[in-house]
Each structure stands twice: as C-alpha cells, then as structure tokens.
Design an enzyme around this catalytic site. Sequence first.
Site, PDB file in Angstrom:
ATOM      1  N   HIS A  23       0.838  -1.216   0.000  1.00  0.00           N
ATOM      2  CA  HIS A  23       0.000   0.000   0.000  1.00  0.00           C
ATOM      3  C   HIS A  23       0.865   1.256   0.000  1.00  0.00           C
ATOM      4  CE1 HIS A  23      -3.380  -2.651   1.236  1.00  0.00           C
ATOM      5  NE2 HIS A  23      -2.414  -3.259   1.908  1.00  0.00           N
ATOM      6  N   SER A  33      16.232  22.538 -13.918  1.00  0.00           N
ATOM      7  CA  SER A  33      15.090  23.403 -14.168  1.00  0.00           C
ATOM      8  C   SER A  33      15.606  24.727 -14.686  1.00  0.00           C
ATOM      9  CB  SER A  33      14.313  23.607 -12.875  1.00  0.00           C
ATOM     10  OG  SER A  33      13.560  24.795 -12.942  1.00  0.00           O
ATOM     11  N   GLU A  39      10.768   9.752 -15.811  1.00  0.00           N
ATOM     12  CA  GLU A  39       9.407  10.269 -16.018  1.00  0.00           C
ATOM     13  C   GLU A  39       8.939  10.034 -17.448  1.00  0.00           C
ATOM     14  OE1 GLU A  39       8.743  14.337 -14.031  1.00  0.00           O
ATOM     15  OE2 GLU A  39      10.904  14.100 -14.124  1.00  0.00           O
ATOM     16  N   LYS A  55      17.159  22.284  -8.621  1.00  0.00           N
ATOM     17  CA  LYS A  55      16.490  21.079  -9.112  1.00  0.00           C
ATOM     18  C   LYS A  55      17.389  20.148  -9.903  1.00  0.00           C
ATOM     19  CE  LYS A  55      12.158  21.013  -9.829  1.00  0.00           C
ATOM     20  NZ  LYS A  55      11.133  20.122  -9.347  1.00  0.00           N
TER      21      LYS A  55
END
Length: 469
Positions: free
Chosen positions: A158, A279, A292, A285
Amino acid sequence: MSQAKPWGGRFAEATAPEVERYTCSLDVDRHLAMEDIAGSKAHARMLARQGILSEAEAQAIVEGLDRVADEIRAGTFPWRESLEDVHMNIETRLVELIGEPGRKLHTGRSRNDQTLLDTRLATAKFVRQWRQALVELIGVLLARAKEHCETLLPGCTHFQPAQPVSLAHHLLAYAQMFRRDVERIDGLLPRVEVSPLGAAALAGTTYPLDPAAVAAEVGFGAVFANSMDAVADRDFLVEAVCCASIIMMHASRLCEEIIIWANPQLGFVRLPDAYSTGSSIMPQKKNPDVAELMRGKTGRVYGDLVALLTMMKGLPLTYNRDLQEDKAPLLDAHATVHASVRLLAGMMASMEFVPEAMTRALQRGYINATELADYLVTRGVPFRDAHHQTGAVVAYAEGKGVGLEDLSLEEIQRYAPKAGPEVFDALRFEAAVSRRNTPGGTGPAAVAQQMAALEMWLEAQGEALGVSY
Ligand code: ARG
C-alpha cells in the site's frame, strides 16, 4: 499517370492526388525496404529453382535488387509517393535498372503476402533487439544487487512501510519481471517466424512454388498452413506489441520507484547527472526526466497495442486495406521499447544508492512490528494476541515519538508481558531480514540462491554477461 502504376491496366483515369497521399504508406513502410529486398531475393531464387524463371533471370533480379539496396543505403533511391508503397517503389526501380526480368519477379506473389513477410521479418528483428537489451538490463540489475545484499530499506505494501528487505531483493524483483519478458519473447518468436510467401493474394497460386524453401532462406522455421489465414493474420504483431507493452509496464514501475527514491525527502538514490536534467528557473532542481518520460511513453506503447487490436476487430477475411495500418504501431513500439530498455540499463548501472538514507527510513514506520509479534509467538503467546499486544506497543511508541527498539523492556512489558530481554535482538532490522530465508525470501541465503539461479540463466543467454557496466 494511371499507366505508371503496376496495377494501372484497368484504370482509365489517374488517382486523385489527395487519394494518392491518403493511401500512400511510404513514410512508414520504407523502413522495411531491406526486409522487402531480402524476401524478393528469396522469392526469385525459388522461382528459378522451380523452373518458373530461368537462372539468368533470377540472377539479374538478385543483382538488380542489390543495386536497389545500395541506392537506398546511399540515399539516392528515387522514392515516389505515386507508387503507393515500398513494394511497388522497389519493383518499379528494379525494372528501370534491369528491364524485362524485373517484370517477372512478382510471379506467384501478391503484395498481400509480400507485405506480411516484410512485417514478420522486421518484427523478428525488433523483438530480438528487445530481448538483447533486456538481457543486458537484467545483467545490470544483478550486478547492482550483488553490491547491495547488506543494504536494507523498507519494503512497502500500500506504499506504506511494511517490512525491511534487502535492496538486492528489491532490485531482483525487477530482474525477475524482465526475465519473464525475455521468456515471453522466446515463446512468441516461433509464431512470428512463419513465412506467408506463397499464399499469394489469398487462395494460393497455380505456379509450383516451394514456400518452405523461401521460409528457410529468410531464416524462418515454418510456413503458413492456410493461405487465407496467412494473409489476414496479424496476431503475431498484436502479441509482439503486447510484449512491448508489458516490458514498458515493468519499466514504468521501476521508473516510478526511481522518481520517488530520488526525491530528497527520501533520498534513497542520487541520479547520475547524465540521466537527469535541471530546471530553467529553480537552480536547486535535478529532475528524473528520463524515468518520467519512460513512465509517460508507456502510455504510447499501450496506444500502439490498442490501435492494432482495434484495427483487427471484426475484419472479415482476408486482406483488407485497414491492415496497412499495422506497421506504424510496430515501428513506434519498437523505437520506444528499445531505447527505453537500453536507457534504463544505463541509468541503473550509474545510479548511486544511498544506504544511510535507507537506514534512516527503516527507523520510521515501525517496520519491525511483525518481528515483535513473531517473537511473542515464540514466547507462547497466540499469534492473534501477539498481534494485538504489538499494536498497543506501536501506539505507545508512536505517542512517544520513538521506534520500538528505543523503548525500555519495562515499557514493552506493559503491553506485552511475555517479552524478555532478547526482544531487542528480534527488533533488529538485520535480524528481520536475515531470518527470512525461505525460498524466494529476502534473507541473505535465499537471495544468494536467487542470484545464482539468475546468473546461470544469464550465462545461458550467451552474450549477456560480457557487458561491461
Ligand atoms: N501497402 C499495403 C499494405 O501495407 C500493401 C498491400 C496492398 N495490397 C493491396 N491489395 N492493396 O498493406
């Protein structure tokens, strides 16, 4: 205009230009040109052996096709949209180059069986490339697992911390998925490598062809059993893109974990610079874009599968022009899967794991609670009672903001009176892992067995272990 098309004989008027554009498949099927040439050479040689063409004619065709192949490789081949597809482009060029014998190549053959042979050849080539990339990826996962038999992290159910596991075990779970993907490809290949040549348009042909010889020459193990099925069937393709979808599904799950692990709040991994991006506005970042994108591209491959399944649904026998839409999903799935699996291998090979961050995470989430319950069972407490008492200890520790291992024996005994001083041994995360040596478990002996079996399997795959990641 109409006369220029190989099928132009019964047509008085030219095709409308928009129709030509709409029906043309060249953008896609020109990628299958080498397969088309290989199939045509095999067909021509077989025609000569069967006495349908002379040896000299077959020889001229084979040499002419080699010249066509050279032109394509050199980028000088005159592709013509008006000629509809790769097959008619190549045949027309062949006739331009060698004249009369070229006009005999299509004897006993239809574009229906020809296009399918090309697609089958390309599919076989592609899935073998996926296979090789998967074997390399499994090799990387195994190598990384070997480095991290002692590194522990919270295993989740979970997506909540559940029980400690070794990082080796976690990585090997993915190795097992990708191994099944390889085995799926192995199961599929004999259904891909079936030659449809000789089915002609749909009913077979009156020429004494030898389809088995053509199949053997292109390296296929079998020949169609039914000429109608042969030209109408695309289920090998659905299966191949289904394999691709499952590979991407597995890759997307690993990517998702990488994305989560790379978040500084967990910090289980540091992404290699070569596999991340920054970024444009936030200087701090480091984004897991490769992971992704791979997760995102999974949807694209599922789309390819759904496109094929939908194209096939309800199609009457035999060939229908709908089937021309079969190659774009294959090429798209191939480009996506092949690049993804290779990148994933590179990323996993260069990823930095951060065991200290994993250890810190172990200490949050009470993932040694099962150990306390199991320990109490060894002290004669029925499991249900042990579960209940442990729950109470967890609630108490949570209220105090500490781990179970930080409590005193007296505190534990308040809720679990049978606990003795050895309870602290049982609460050690290492002990929790090292006790789970049932086959396939996360215990070090079980993981060693798993790795040995996987290594043997990899060795049997030949080339694989030579990869120097
Ligand atoms: N370009 C066609 C395809 O890929 C080739 C077969 C055409 N056959 C036909 N009867 N129009 O499906």
